[in-house]
Design a protein around this motif. Sequence first.
Motif, PDB file in Angstrom:
ATOM      1  N   LYS A   1       0.820  -1.200   0.000  1.00 47.57           N
ATOM      2  CA  LYS A   1       0.000   0.000   0.000  1.00 47.57           C
ATOM      3  C   LYS A   1       0.860   1.258   0.000  1.00 47.57           C
ATOM      4  N   GLU A   2       0.474   2.225  -0.781  1.00 46.42           N
ATOM      5  CA  GLU A   2       0.985   3.580  -0.767  1.00 46.42           C
ATOM      6  C   GLU A   2       2.517   3.640  -0.787  1.00 46.42           C
TER       7      GLU A   2
ATOM      8  N   SER B   1     -13.904   2.812  -0.962  1.00 44.81           N
ATOM      9  CA  SER B   1     -13.286   3.243   0.289  1.00 44.81           C
ATOM     10  C   SER B   1     -13.883   2.511   1.482  1.00 44.81           C
TER      11      SER B   1
ATOM     12  N   ILE C   1     -12.596  -1.112   1.507  1.00 42.53           N
ATOM     13  CA  ILE C   1     -11.207  -1.147   1.952  1.00 42.53           C
ATOM     14  C   ILE C   1     -11.125  -0.994   3.466  1.00 42.53           C
ATOM     15  N   TYR C   2     -11.922  -0.099   4.000  1.00 43.05           N
ATOM     16  CA  TYR C   2     -11.914   0.143   5.442  1.00 43.05           C
ATOM     17  C   TYR C   2     -12.438  -1.068   6.207  1.00 43.05           C
TER      18      TYR C   2
ATOM     19  N   HIS D   1      -8.173  -4.620  -0.903  1.00 41.88           N
ATOM     20  CA  HIS D   1      -8.376  -3.948  -2.186  1.00 41.88           C
ATOM     21  C   HIS D   1      -8.941  -4.866  -3.264  1.00 41.88           C
TER      22      HIS D   1
ATOM     23  N   ALA E   1     -11.164   4.629  -7.394  1.00 39.56           N
ATOM     24  CA  ALA E   1     -10.914   4.911  -5.981  1.00 39.56           C
ATOM     25  C   ALA E   1     -10.006   3.860  -5.365  1.00 39.56           C
ATOM     26  N   MET E   2     -10.221   2.581  -5.711  1.00 37.42           N
ATOM     27  CA  MET E   2      -9.383   1.517  -5.174  1.00 37.42           C
ATOM     28  C   MET E   2      -7.929   1.717  -5.594  1.00 37.42           C
TER      29      MET E   2
ATOM     30  N   THR F   1      -6.490   4.469  -6.586  1.00 37.14           N
ATOM     31  CA  THR F   1      -5.981   5.679  -5.944  1.00 37.14           C
ATOM     32  C   THR F   1      -5.532   5.394  -4.521  1.00 37.14           C
ATOM     33  N   ARG F   2      -6.333   4.625  -3.790  1.00 34.46           N
ATOM     34  CA  ARG F   2      -6.000   4.297  -2.403  1.00 34.46           C
ATOM     35  C   ARG F   2      -4.773   3.389  -2.307  1.00 34.46           C
TER      36      ARG F   2
ATOM     37  N   GLY G   1      -1.529   5.251  -3.316  1.00 33.38           N
ATOM     38  CA  GLY G   1      -1.246   6.531  -2.683  1.00 33.38           C
ATOM     39  C   GLY G   1      -1.421   7.693  -3.638  1.00 33.38           C
ATOM     40  N   ALA G   2      -2.416   7.580  -4.531  1.00 33.45           N
ATOM     41  CA  ALA G   2      -2.765   8.613  -5.520  1.00 33.45           C
ATOM     42  C   ALA G   2      -1.699   8.780  -6.602  1.00 33.45           C
TER      43      ALA G   2
END
Length: 235
Positions: free
Chosen positions: A5-6, A80, A83-84, A95, A134-135, A137-138, A141-142
Amino acid sequence: MFKHKELNRTFSQNLQLACFLTFAAGLVNIIGLLEFGRLVTHVTGHYTYFAEAIGRKELSPIIEQFGFIFFFLTGASTASLLIYITGRKYPRYSHTTSIFLEVLLLFMVIFLHNQLGNITSSYILLFAMGLQNAMVTRVSGAVVRTTHLTGITTDIGMELVSFFWKKGEERKKIGRQLTLQISIAACFICGGAIAVFDYGSFGVEGLFIPVVILLGTMAFDAVRRDPHSEPTIHT
């Protein structure tokens, strides 16, 4: 592609994610346009038509265009939320749940588009693309966006100047960013071009190709070993 992630992601992970999912989005967008007469991977044009409809005080187009925006937005919110919720108990798969839902939505359009009609089918595809964008992007990390090219084209224009202006390590970093951004644009175009031939042969059933791509990314991510040798790229 989805496990890290990110800031923990490498350049190659982001490049793989961008190429596979942007190619799939390009396919979905053209099939949505040819079959239902609507662009289904982004909402910039729909905002324009929404504003025009308000100015003309035409209720039916106002409702229709608002629906396009609303379903893309709701898809992004759903990603989102998934994912949360999933990440609290199964962080490794937080994801891929969004990808699985996107596949189900594409199947719905493939098998039920005649019953659903053009508008509802377009809404479902916009929801799916909002979910995917959105997935991605998350998880990135954009760094990666896969369903539209306005921001990517802007970034390419800015980074090209920086690439020829900067030197040394900074130039190498900008070169990697340009490689990622140009790959996104190229894969979106290639996906769209192939979709024209795909649609000509199979019609809306051509959506099976992005379904296979999405399932393939999930399978690839599940069996691939974690890379340890490649340095993490912080962007």
